[in-house]
Each structure stands twice: as C-alpha cells, then as structure tokens.
Design a protein around this motif. Sequence first.
Motif, short mmCIF file in Angstrom:
data_model
loop_
_atom_site.label_atom_id
_atom_site.label_comp_id
_atom_site.label_asym_id
_atom_site.label_seq_id
_atom_site.Cartn_x
_atom_site.Cartn_y
_atom_site.Cartn_z
N PHE A 92 0.95 -1.20 -0.17
CA PHE A 92 0.15 0.05 0.05
C PHE A 92 0.82 1.31 -0.07
CE2 PHE A 92 -2.11 -3.39 2.70
CZ PHE A 92 -2.96 -3.65 1.64
N PRO A 93 1.46 1.62 -1.22
CA PRO A 93 2.51 2.61 -1.24
C PRO A 93 2.04 4.05 -0.83
CG PRO A 93 1.61 2.09 -3.50
CD PRO A 93 0.96 1.19 -2.68
N THR A 94 0.76 4.45 -0.55
CA THR A 94 0.17 5.64 -0.01
C THR A 94 -0.68 5.37 1.15
OG1 THR A 94 -1.78 5.77 -1.30
CG2 THR A 94 0.31 6.60 -2.31
N TYR A 95 -0.77 6.36 1.89
CA TYR A 95 -1.73 6.31 3.18
C TYR A 95 -3.28 6.16 2.76
CZ TYR A 95 -4.07 7.58 7.41
OH TYR A 95 -4.65 7.19 8.61
N ALA A 96 -3.48 6.73 1.49
CA ALA A 96 -4.86 6.47 1.05
C ALA A 96 -5.41 5.28 0.46
CB ALA A 96 -5.20 7.61 -0.21
N ASP A 97 -4.08 4.48 0.04
CA ASP A 97 -4.25 3.16 -0.40
C ASP A 97 -4.52 2.05 0.59
OD1 ASP A 97 -3.76 3.35 -3.10
OD2 ASP A 97 -1.59 3.47 -2.90
N TYR A 98 -3.89 2.60 1.92
CA TYR A 98 -3.85 1.76 3.03
C TYR A 98 -5.22 1.78 3.87
CZ TYR A 98 -2.52 -0.31 7.59
OH TYR A 98 -2.44 -0.89 9.00
N THR A 99 -5.66 3.24 3.94
CA THR A 99 -6.88 3.45 4.69
C THR A 99 -8.02 2.85 3.97
OG1 THR A 99 -7.12 5.81 3.60
CG2 THR A 99 -6.13 5.55 5.80
#
Length: 450
Positions: free
Chosen positions: A195-202
């Motif tokens: 998940f390369p960005t925080y948005a991908d992760y959340t």
Amino acid sequence: MRIHFIAIGGSAMHNLAIALHKKGYQISGSDDVIFEPAKSRLDKYGLLPAEMGWDENSISTDLDAVILGMHARIDNPELMKAQELGIKIYSYPEYIYEQSKDKLRVVIGGSHGKTTITSMILHVLNYYSRDFDYLVGAQLAGFETMVKVTKEAPVMIIEGDEYLSSPIDRRPKFHLYKANVAVISGIAWDHINVFPTYADYTAQFDKFINTIEAGGTLIYCEADADLNEIVEKSEARITKIGYAIPEHEIKNGITYLLPEKTALKVFGDHNLMNMNAAKLVCKQLNISETEFNEAISSFSGAAKRLEVISADESTNVYKDFAHSPSKLKATIEAVKSQFTNRKLVACIELHTFSSLNKDFLKEYADSMDKADEAIVFIDLKSFEQKRMEPFSEQDVQDAFSNPKLKFFNDASKLKTYLLSLNYKNSNLLMMSSGNYAGFDLPELAAGLSR
C-alpha cells in the motif's frame, strides 16, 4: 478430507494444519525451510515433511484442496501442478472462512492491538468455559496452538490481518472473513510495499467495513480521527459502536479499573483501549461487564506484548512486538506512565520493509521522545537481504527528530553498550518484531547492573 499445504511452515499455516489434523483431516505439506517452533510442532503431529523443497508429485487429483501460503511464489511447481489439475486452491484466510461460514464470526482488525484484543477475548471466553474456535497471531498461555477449528463451536474469534492473502490472491486477509461482529482498533500506515500511499492503506479498512454481514456490528476506536471519518461516511447496514479509554487509576505501579477498582496485570492507555474493545465484543457474546472485569483481572498479556523478562524492586526488563511508529510511541508512553519515577531505556530494532524504507522512516518522528535514552538498532544483514540502501546514524537521528538518539548496526556493540549502563531505578524496553540478530534477552537481563 485430504488437504495439502504449500508452505506449511508459516506461523498461521502450520497451526491451521495441526488444527485440521486434530479435526480428522488427512494433512500433507511442503516447504523449502521450516524454523522453530513450527518444525517441532509439525513433527509432534507427524506432519513435518520428510524432506525440504517442492515436489510436484505430491499434488494429485486425490487431493480435495490445496492451501497456499504467502511464502510460496507464483511459479511454485506444486502450485502450478494444482492449477493444471484444477484442484481447488485456497489461501488460509479463505479456508478459515470455509471452516467458520456457519458460525458467528468475530473479526479483530486494525493497525495495532489486534493480537491483544483477540487474546483478551479468548481469555475471557476460556475463563467461562465457552466453546469457541479461534485464529490468533501469537502463542497464548493456556492455548496449545494459534488456530482451533471444530465442527461444534458456535463462534469463531479471528485476528484479521490487512496483509495480502496469498501470492495469487492480492486481497487483504480480513476482507475474506465476512464478519458478523468486527473491530477496528485504529489506523496507522503500514505495509508500504503493498500500500504505497496512506490513502491506499486506509481504503482497505473502508472495504473491510463493507464486508461485514448486513445487520452486523462494528466496534471501533473513536479516538482515531481518520477512522472516525471512515466510519461516519460508511453506508454499510450495520450497528456502529465507538469506544475510548476506560476510567482508571494507577497506584504503586498497578492499574485499576474504576469505579470497581479492579486490579489489572496489564497497563498503558493502548492496553486499556484494547480492553474496552474486548469488553464490547464480549457483550455481543452475552458476557456482562461484571463478568468481563472478573475474568480480565487475571489476563497477563499476549506473548511479546510488554512481556516481563525480569523484574525486581528497582528494574523491570520488557520485550515488546512494537515496530511501527504508532506502536512504538504507545508502548514507550505506557511504561513511562506506569513507572513515573523510573528512567526508561528504550531500544527498537527496525527490520521490516516499511521501516527500512527511507521515505517511510520519517513517520517515526518524535516516536521515542518520552524515552530517557532512545536507541535504534538495525542489523546490516536486514538491508542486504532486502537489497536496500543502509541508513547512517544521521539519517536515523534526523528521521526520529532526536539528535540524542543512539544508533547501532552491530549486535555485539549494542549488547556491550546496554550492559555498560546503570539500571538502578530504571526500566529497559526492548522492542522488535524480529530477534535482535539472535540476542538472548533473558541472558541480557541477568547481566544488567542495578
């Protein structure tokens, strides 16, 4: 049922293999390397492969299913043979669902606290001799294995990891369980290789909420602003219950729940928050608050979660699984709050892919500020194994925003330094999801100068 495990030596994989063996299934498995304790556990039940390595001849149409571990690669010869023969292939979370689809499923998700919340629930259910199945991410006192699956148990308690399910199934594990009761303990960016960005992760937690069965219940940490926003925006047809830190007091190094003044064996705001989540889950399972408090007073913690290595009148030595920035900060704050008059020497080993990424390293800013002495250790071999560029001491000090922080990349030098300190009226906190390049922590604790 005949089930073959590809990469049977994994933590969850070998425990599931043993659980299915106990259920009466015929189990076989393979792996290229198997470490302890998986090796001894598999051997105990006659499930240890005779030879290490992959053999496509172990795959035949006599198998009912193959369970594929994350350790295997997509070109694994056994996997390719199973695909060629059209044998049903499951990831282990898929198979856990298959084993629990007729049960009430409680799934514990979140970036931190999953194992502790799950362990607390299991402890309380066990205390009252409830019949339940489970999947938990650590070895618990009183539980022989980390997985139990039976035909009879009406409920299954599942620790729901957000990492990928298998090499051929890129969905996060906790999306596959279809919870009836779900917990999200909080969100803190992790697994940046996936998940390369925080948005991908959340986004994975938003999707998790949508996997909860209609009419189900979500129990979530309302102290987490980002999680709050996701929950409030969700249109899932579920009941949403928030939780925070319960009322408590600390006296003489012991934490008490109020108003009953229930003495606890665990401490720290994060553990108290986890306890509230566990209490709300148990309420869904018809265990009252009074019953919960009676049972939880004897809970001494999950393995490697503020686990006491040694303790005397002036010095405690702890080991903890903390490795992400949020876990690191919470664990340090917990020990400092519990022992306000003691100095704290805190040491973290960085070895995960995320923590060794220079862009992610800055997420650790200020995370060790409450330690009286902050130490970071990185085994140089970790960089070599992951083919990443090593950090300098300046890199680490800058990222942690702590110019006084000490940095070591040699385990022997770290050990020498730790043994040189005076620990009178001090605590030592050793944090890692690894093993400090083979450190013997009890031996280290025994050699400290008080």
